[in-house]
Design an enzyme around this catalytic site. Structure first.
Site, PDB file in Angstrom:
ATOM      1  CB  CYS A 130      -0.943   0.008   1.193  1.00  0.00           C
ATOM      2  SG  CYS A 130      -0.168  -0.443   2.757  1.00  0.00           S
ATOM      3  CE  LYS A 178       6.131  -6.400   3.271  1.00  0.00           C
ATOM      4  NZ  LYS A 178       4.842  -6.271   3.990  1.00  0.00           N
ATOM      5  CG  HIS A 180      -0.899   4.276   4.384  1.00  0.00           C
ATOM      6  ND1 HIS A 180      -1.567   3.898   5.518  1.00  0.00           N
ATOM      7  CD2 HIS A 180      -0.401   3.121   3.845  1.00  0.00           C
ATOM      8  CE1 HIS A 180      -1.490   2.575   5.656  1.00  0.00           C
ATOM      9  NE2 HIS A 180      -0.799   2.093   4.657  1.00  0.00           N
TER      10      HIS A 180
END
Lengths: 354, 354
Positions: free
Chosen positions: A130, A221, A254
């Site tokens: 994400c 990631k 986020h």
């Protein structure tokens, strides 16, 4: 496929799965039939899709018989076990977990950035992390215009990124704190680790577990996926990326403070703002005089990535600060998954790989 | 001054002022008498100091007659008006506001970093911005060992940095959200601007008002003050500093994601950890295997600055990420103020400048 696709959603009852269902209902993908798959404990429940009531079925290899397209959000273990079974039965699968992302045979795709990578798929396409997705949506217009050299990102990640139960836990902790009770913590910072701490009215600089070099897997990631999406290789040395990932007491949405250095040192703040305003999937919210800037509360339930607070680093020509916000459950997960499926359909890439 | 100092606290009833009182009670400064000064509307209230009940008096120029040491946290306007009156009457003043910080005649001091700057004072010493203080405490050991080249910081700042009313507003908004009511906002992001937004369960990338270049004054303060404290000049080109300041829904305790580049490229992660562990005012909390890292909830009411999540930027030798947390009302304000006063007393620098 004139009449459409036989579609299955794997992990249909989770925070992301329910949103995949809703995004699919609003998508351009022609759905001939829809299966909703989850674990045995959800069997007996139903969900609605375009006015139809659909039962939840237990996910098994044979669930994928006759399925053309799988949209999966069931965690890494099930993705590893079940998606090859789906591909074996002729389906194409788009997966939300991290399980397949670094596999060289699996395209890792953000449609605004690298839709052409879909052409090389072998049945499984991975949806990125994400926090990576919203960042690369904001970086791609700068990369195209000027060439990307370096990215330094600090994240402000919402609780729902750790799942529905983490989201519930945040709200429960907040109420405990307001009541003057001590906060209970059983999930956050991450289910996968031993200790749990309160997130409400706090900050937790841990997302996922730690590696030996001190970075978390979430941070790794972001570094590797950015390189794979934008440069085709998770170990590319064409760009430098480093990340610090922090969980903040926000339910959904986020935030990211992104410091980016481009190769063209003549780039100005106004140029960057103009590029972002015209970029696909981006909404430029950058009007300081009127206090307009991206906020998680305003990004909830939106498919776009919101970018603002664009500033030139006065001491480093070609370097800029910006602030990027997106709904981590939509662009960060469910919408990007359905958007990949739309691209696959548009490019006629939903075919059996057997 | 064998018997001690006549001390006055200006702004004694605010979130920082009440903490200055408490820190002073625990300090090594010999207090002969104590005056508590505030605005007229606080007159009638009292506060305790070492068992003594002290009335709040209205702050006026004549309040400083006979005072040796003023500890001020009453905002910029009052600091500008009243502190020269205090100095004129023979007092030395330590001020928390931003009013005097950039004055070349006013030392801007963090005792762990530049206590020697106190020797040049002309009656007023400025306490830096909260987010700057904790950052330079973490940077100084690296600078001393390796030489500082560049700093890129993203802040996660607590509501109490905007005062007691902002802190109260955050808690009220959180309860409104949990009740399913719409959130009211009258103070945050900053009293000084037109629009107000909810902070609870949200992120506000605005602290203080905006400049023409898109940076906020908070961000500018971090850039200029870091240079003045560490290099003696707010426009120093010896180090590059850029900042993004974000308000987060935390009552007390600022977090900072700091990316730092030092001149010595041979510096390792273990070296940096060792330096920080030995540095004055720093507590190294950096044990990923046991999930030990700085958190605001753990830093509340502590005088130290907590540093953790130290990681080498694998692609840039000499560059490191770290995570810095401190109580913004103590090290970021009240304690640093009292600590400056302790240094002044120790160096016998509390003398009339008239």
């Amino acid at each position: 496929m004139d009449e459409g696709y036989h579609v299955a959603i794997l992990g249909a009852t989770g925070a992301v799965g329910t949103r995949i269902l809703a995004q699919l209902a609003q998508s351009t993908i022609p759905v001939k039939s829809l299966k909703l798959l989850a674990s045995a404990r959800s069997v007996g429940q139903t969900r609605q899709f375009k006015g139809q009531v659909i039962p939840i079925e237990e996910a098994k290899p044979t669930s994928f018989d006759g399925v053309d397209l799988v949209l999966a959000s069931a965690g890494g273990q099930l993705a590893g076990e079940l998606l090859p079974e789906a591909v074996k039965r002729g389906a194409v699968a788009v997966d939300n977990s991290s399980y397949w992302r670094m596999d060289p045979k699996v395209p890792l795709v953000v449609p605004e950035v690298n839709p052409e990578a879909l052409a090389d798929h072998h049945g499984i396409i991975a949806n990125p992390n994400c926090s990576t997705i919203q960042m690369v949506v904001g970086l791609e217009p700068l990369h195209k215009a000027y060439g990307l050299k370096q990215v330094i990102v600090s994240t402000y990640q919402a609780a729902s990124g750790a799942g529905q139960r983490a989201w519930d836990e945040l709200l429960q902790q907040a109420q405990q704190h307001l009541n003057g009770e001590s906060q209970t913590a059983e999930i956050l910072p991450t289910k996968g680790d031993k200790k749990h701490y309160p997130l409400a009215f706090n900050l937790l600089p841990q997302i996922d577990t730690f590696q030996d070099d001190g970075y978390t897997y979430e941070e790794q990631k972001m570094m590797q996926e950015t390189k794979k999406i934008m440069f085709g290789d998770p170990t590319s040395t064409q760009v430098k990326v480093t990340a610090t990932a922090v969980r903040v007491p926000v339910p959904v949405g986020h935030g990211e403070s992104v410091y980016v250095t481009v190769a063209d040192e003549s780039a100005t703040r106004a140029d960057v703002q103009r590029l972002l305003a015209a970029a696909p999937g981006v909404v430029l919210e950058d009007d300081p005089a009127n206090q307009v800037y991206p906020q998680p509360l305003n990004a909830v339930d939106k498919r776009e990535t919101f970018v603002g607070r664009v500033r030139a680093d006065i001491e480093n020509p070609g370097s800029f600060n910006m602030w990027v916000v997106s709904d981590n459950l939509l662009k960060g997960a469910a919408w990007n998954t359905v958007q990949i499926a739309e691209e696959l359909a548009k490019r006629d890439l939903i075919h059996s790989q057997v």
